[in-house]
Design an enzyme around this catalytic site. Structure first.
Site, PDB file in Angstrom:
ATOM      1  N   ASP A 208      70.628 -15.741 -38.552  1.00 33.57           N
ATOM      2  CA  ASP A 208      71.713 -16.123 -37.648  1.00 33.57           C
ATOM      3  C   ASP A 208      72.867 -15.127 -37.708  1.00 33.57           C
ATOM      4  OD1 ASP A 208      72.509 -16.923 -40.219  1.00 33.57           O
ATOM      5  OD2 ASP A 208      72.284 -19.054 -39.786  1.00 33.57           O
TER       6      ASP A 208
ATOM      7  N   ASN B 249      75.429 -30.578 -43.915  1.00 33.16           N
ATOM      8  CA  ASN B 249      75.015 -31.501 -42.849  1.00 33.16           C
ATOM      9  C   ASN B 249      73.513 -31.408 -42.579  1.00 33.16           C
ATOM     10  OD1 ASN B 249      74.735 -29.078 -41.588  1.00 33.16           O
ATOM     11  ND2 ASN B 249      76.217 -29.433 -39.968  1.00 33.16           N
TER      12      ASN B 249
ATOM     13  N   HIS C  78      71.811 -28.672 -41.804  1.00 34.22           N
ATOM     14  CA  HIS C  78      71.356 -27.647 -40.853  1.00 34.22           C
ATOM     15  C   HIS C  78      70.470 -26.603 -41.534  1.00 34.22           C
ATOM     16  CE1 HIS C  78      75.091 -24.755 -41.307  1.00 34.22           C
ATOM     17  NE2 HIS C  78      74.253 -24.636 -42.321  1.00 34.22           N
TER      18      HIS C  78
ATOM     19  N   GLU D 215      71.934 -27.195 -35.773  1.00 35.88           N
ATOM     20  CA  GLU D 215      72.841 -28.242 -36.239  1.00 35.88           C
ATOM     21  C   GLU D 215      72.273 -29.637 -35.937  1.00 35.88           C
ATOM     22  OE1 GLU D 215      75.035 -27.274 -38.126  1.00 35.88           O
ATOM     23  OE2 GLU D 215      76.490 -25.859 -37.317  1.00 35.88           O
TER      24      GLU D 215
HETATM   25  P1  PGA Z   1      75.783 -21.552 -48.154  1.00 34.43           P
HETATM   26  O1  PGA Z   1      75.232 -21.945 -46.703  1.00 34.43           O
HETATM   27  O2  PGA Z   1      74.694 -20.772 -48.802  1.00 34.43           O
HETATM   28  O3  PGA Z   1      76.995 -20.705 -47.907  1.00 34.43           O
HETATM   29  O4  PGA Z   1      76.061 -22.846 -48.845  1.00 34.43           O
HETATM   30  C1  PGA Z   1      73.948 -22.465 -46.586  1.00 34.43           C
HETATM   31  C2  PGA Z   1      73.707 -22.889 -45.159  1.00 34.43           C
HETATM   32  O5  PGA Z   1      74.673 -23.300 -44.489  1.00 34.43           O
HETATM   33  O6  PGA Z   1      72.571 -22.813 -44.694  1.00 34.43           O
END
Ligand code: PGA
Length: 272
Positions: free
Chosen positions: A89, A160, A162, A167
């Site tokens: 992403d 959440n 995702h 999302e």
């Molecule tokens: P993070 O993000 O590694 O910064 O916790 C993980 C994600 O949102 O997939």
């Protein structure tokens, strides 16, 4: 301060929903084990096809995994000479020179330290004019398919639930499973978490390009990393709850046998 006792490798080995779950004493040990698996998968793909196609993730979670891969490369144990990468992403819009861009992150943590050919490191492009974004996203999926598909997809998980920036939504599961790579609006929890990098929630770029659920699930193997108690709920809901678009991580249950979770004890709290 005492050095922590070396944690067993892995501390626990669980199974839920067709996934293999490795629980380690701490995140550093988990990242080391994930780097072993990453290198093994890369090696098998090279042996079978002479090349490897890897889906990469960003964020705080995989930083130590990349450090471990770079260390292996420096010791002459791991080469990216016959590898192509596709990142998961990118914020939209964003300049590749912006330190908050995922392109910048990948250069800092991996690309500038290893022998990956620059023209084989693919990222969704935060500078594409909006009128061409849909075509760019569709082309990204075609490039992956034309490259023979992903041998491995590395994933984190959001608080959440995702995966990538797919999302939570109220869509029927079948529709979510078919989602291609596209431009999305970030969820409020994602924006709150990204304020860590952006300084304040209002500063967070509210949209992003993300690899779709369909191309993620099409990878031949999927490694999910999650560390810390703030991920425990998303991990438990992904692995022990019903498949639902409200928890995109739960959609990994639709590809039993492909997914390995690398967790620390805190992230696994809801499973033990
Ligand atoms: P993070 O993000 O590694 O910064 O916790 C993980 C994600 O949102 O997939």
């Amino acid at each position: 301060m005492h050095a922590p006792a070396p944690s067993p490798l892995p501390a626990r080995n669980l199974e839920h929903a067709g996934a293999s779950i490795l629980v380690f004493g701490d995140a550093a040990t988990a990242c080391h084990a994930a780097a072993d698996r990453f290198a093994d998968t890369l090696g098998s793909a090279l042996q079978e096809r002479g090349r490897a196609v890897l889906g990469l993730a960003t964020g705080a979670t995989p930083v130590r995994l990349y450090a471990s891969l770079v260390a292996r490369h420096r010791r002459g144990e791991l080469s990216f000479a016959d590898v192509a990468t596709y990142n998961l992403d990118e914020f939209y819009p964003i300049s590749p020179f912006d330190p908050k861009s995922y392109r910048f992150y990948m250069h800092r943590h991996l690309f500038e330290h290893v022998d990956l050919a620059p023209n084989r490191a693919h990222l969704l492009d935060g500078t594409v004019p909006e009128a061409f974004v849909a075509e760019h996203a569709a082309q990204y999926d075609r490039w992956i398919a034309a490259d023979g598909g992903l041998d491995l997809q590395l994933l984190g998980i959001g608080r959440n639930g995702h995966i990538g920036f797919n999302e939570p939504t109220d869509r029927p599961v079948a529709e979510t499973l078919a989602l291609p790579t596209r431009l999305v609006d970030l969820h409020p929890i994602t924006r709150a978490d990204a304020s860590r990098e952006f300084g304040a929630e209002e500063e967070v770029i509210p949209r992003a390009l993300t690899l779709g659920v369909a191309p993620i699930l099409a990878a031949r193997a999927i490694l999910v990393l999650a560390f810390g108690s703030n991920k425990a709920d998303a991990v438990a809901r992904s692995l022990t709850g019903a498949m639902t678009s409200r928890v995109p991580g739960s959609l990994l249950q639709s590809v039993p046998g492909k997914v390995t979770w690398f967790l620390d004890a805190e992230a696994a709290r809801g499973l033990l």
